[in-house]
Structures are given as C-alpha cells and as structure tokens.
Design an enzyme around this catalytic site. Structure first.
Site, short mmCIF file in Angstrom:
data_model
loop_
_atom_site.label_atom_id
_atom_site.label_comp_id
_atom_site.label_asym_id
_atom_site.label_seq_id
_atom_site.Cartn_x
_atom_site.Cartn_y
_atom_site.Cartn_z
N SER A 139 0.67 -1.02 0.00
CA SER A 139 0.47 -0.04 0.06
C SER A 139 0.66 1.03 0.29
O SER A 139 2.31 1.02 0.34
CB SER A 139 -1.07 -0.20 0.77
OG SER A 139 -1.71 1.67 1.42
N TYR A 152 -2.63 0.48 10.75
CA TYR A 152 -2.39 0.26 9.05
C TYR A 152 -1.24 1.30 8.09
O TYR A 152 -0.79 -0.09 7.84
CB TYR A 152 -3.52 0.54 8.61
CG TYR A 152 -4.00 -0.46 6.98
CD1 TYR A 152 -4.14 -1.30 6.65
CD2 TYR A 152 -3.22 0.92 5.84
CE1 TYR A 152 -4.31 -2.02 5.35
CE2 TYR A 152 -2.99 0.60 4.88
CZ TYR A 152 -4.05 -0.86 4.04
OH TYR A 152 -4.20 -0.93 2.97
#
Length: 246
Positions: A139, A152
């Site tokens: 990501s 995250y």
C-alpha cells in the site's frame, strides 16, 4: 511474461484486489490458490469458475490469516508454492488514543505477521528449486501516513521493511522479494467510501482523481512474478495515480 507451470498462492483473494491478482496470474497461465477465512460454497465455486475461465488449476483453501498456525498450514497444505502474494488485510480507523487494542492486534496480525508466517514456510521450497517470487502488498501507506490509521500504517511500513530483509537474505538463491504499493483501488476496505468527503480526500491526494481499476495492477504484478524482474529485489513498485509523487 508467461507463468505457465507455476503455482501461485494469494492470501485474502476471494474479493477486491486479491481476486484481481488471482485473475491476472491465472490469465498469464499460473495455477492459483485462492484463500479466505470464510470457507463457503461460494468460495469453492469461485475457484471452479477461475479454473474454467482461464483453463488453469484453481483451488480454494480456507485459512485465517490472523492465526499464525493457520498461515503456516496454508503453505503446508498447498505444498508447492512458486509465487507467494501476501495480500490479506483489514482496516480500522480511529485516533490513536481511541484505537481499540483488539483492533490494533488484529490488524498487525493479518496485515503484517501473516506475511512473516507464510514467507517463512514458503522459502525453503523456493530455495530448493532455485526459483521463487514473493510479492507483498504494502500500500501507499507503507510509504506515507494518513491520520487515524495508526495500525494499518505501522503494518504496511513493516511490510516494506520485511520485503527488504527477505530480498537481502535471498539475493543469491533465485528467489526475489518485492512489494507493490497500490493507491486507491476498489476493495472491501474502500466499500462505502464513495461519499463526498472520501472522494474529496482522494482528489486532494491523487493527481489522477479516480480509483484505480483492478486490471491496472497487472503490469506491476506480472513483472514482479516473472523472469523479467530477476534483477529486481527489495523494491516497492508504486501504483497510485500519483499519490506519493507530491
């Protein structure tokens, strides 16, 4: 960049980016292993559909990527793993002082720890064959941060680091390890984020003001999975519409 004769395991791959990756690999000739924790009839039917559509072997294996033993069991159950794509991930949004501890633990377990467990079990077989591809989905949040995403962002930054270490340790073995850093793509994590505030956030952060389409990850995916990227190790390939270019 044909992948015929290769077997690919993709964690968290019955929907969203994971399913897009399965389809890209299968279209290039790889036999594929789909994974989720749900273990439903629809999961097995999805694998059957992939097999018929692309004329490859496709199998569904249930395993909870939040459980280290289950992660290891997935690799052991499949047996052969030429290409490992660590994709499974979950999300929770809250200020750090309000972040539930159980959510933190779950995100770290699924988004980062699972990569360690699967990689650790897959590496010996890859080394014996002197060929393997490990691709971690890191990501853009493995490179930059957003508020209210402490777990995250921490996990994805950790994956970038794990990718580099794995690459260094396998540099002379025929195994490569790299990461893909997607920006905003359709997935379970982005479902329901099509309200005006979310769209404004995306437009403000991405020079290309739209979500990516799943097939737009195929270029990076197939490059890293093939022999074409044999001299690429420990790298992160960013596919984000320009998010991190600013």
């Amino acid at each position: 960049m044909s992948l015929e004769g290769k077997t690919a395991i993709v964690t968290g791959s019955t929907s969203g980016i994971g399913l897009g990756i399965i389809r890209g690999l299968a279209e290039s000739g790889a036999d594929v292993i789909l994974n989720s924790f749900t273990d439903t009839a629809q999961d097995y039917a999805l694998a059957e559909g992939i097999a018929k559509e692309f004329n490859v072997s496709a199998r569904y294996v249930s395993a909870d990527m939040g459980d280290g033993q289950a992660c290891r069991g997935l690799i052991a159950d499949v047996g052969r793993c030429d290409i490992l794509v660590n994709n499974a991930g979950i999300q929770h949004v809250a200020l750090t002082e309000d972040f539930p501890v159980e959510k933190w633990n779950a995100i770290i377990a699924i988004n980062m720890n699972s990569n360690f467990h699967t990689t650790r079990l897959a590496l010996p077989g890859m080394k014996r064959k002197n060929w393997g591809r490990i691709i971690n989905l890191a990501s853009v949040h493995g490179l930059v941060a957003s508020a209210q995403k402490s777990a995250y962002v921490a996990a994805k930054h950790g994956i970038v680091g794990l990718t580099k270490v794995t690459a260094l340790e396998t540099a002379q073995t025929g195994v490569t390890c790299n990461a893909i850093c997607p920006g905003w793509f359709p997935s379970e994590m982005t479902q329901g984020m099509d309200d005006e505030s979310s769209m404004n956030f995306m437009r403000a952060n991405s020079p290309l003001p739209r979500m990516g389409e799943l097939h737009e990850l195929d270029g990076a995916l197939l490059l890293l999975a093939s022999d074409a990227a044999s001299f690429m190790i420990g790298q992160h390939v960013v596919v984000d519409g320009g998010w991190t270019a600013r």
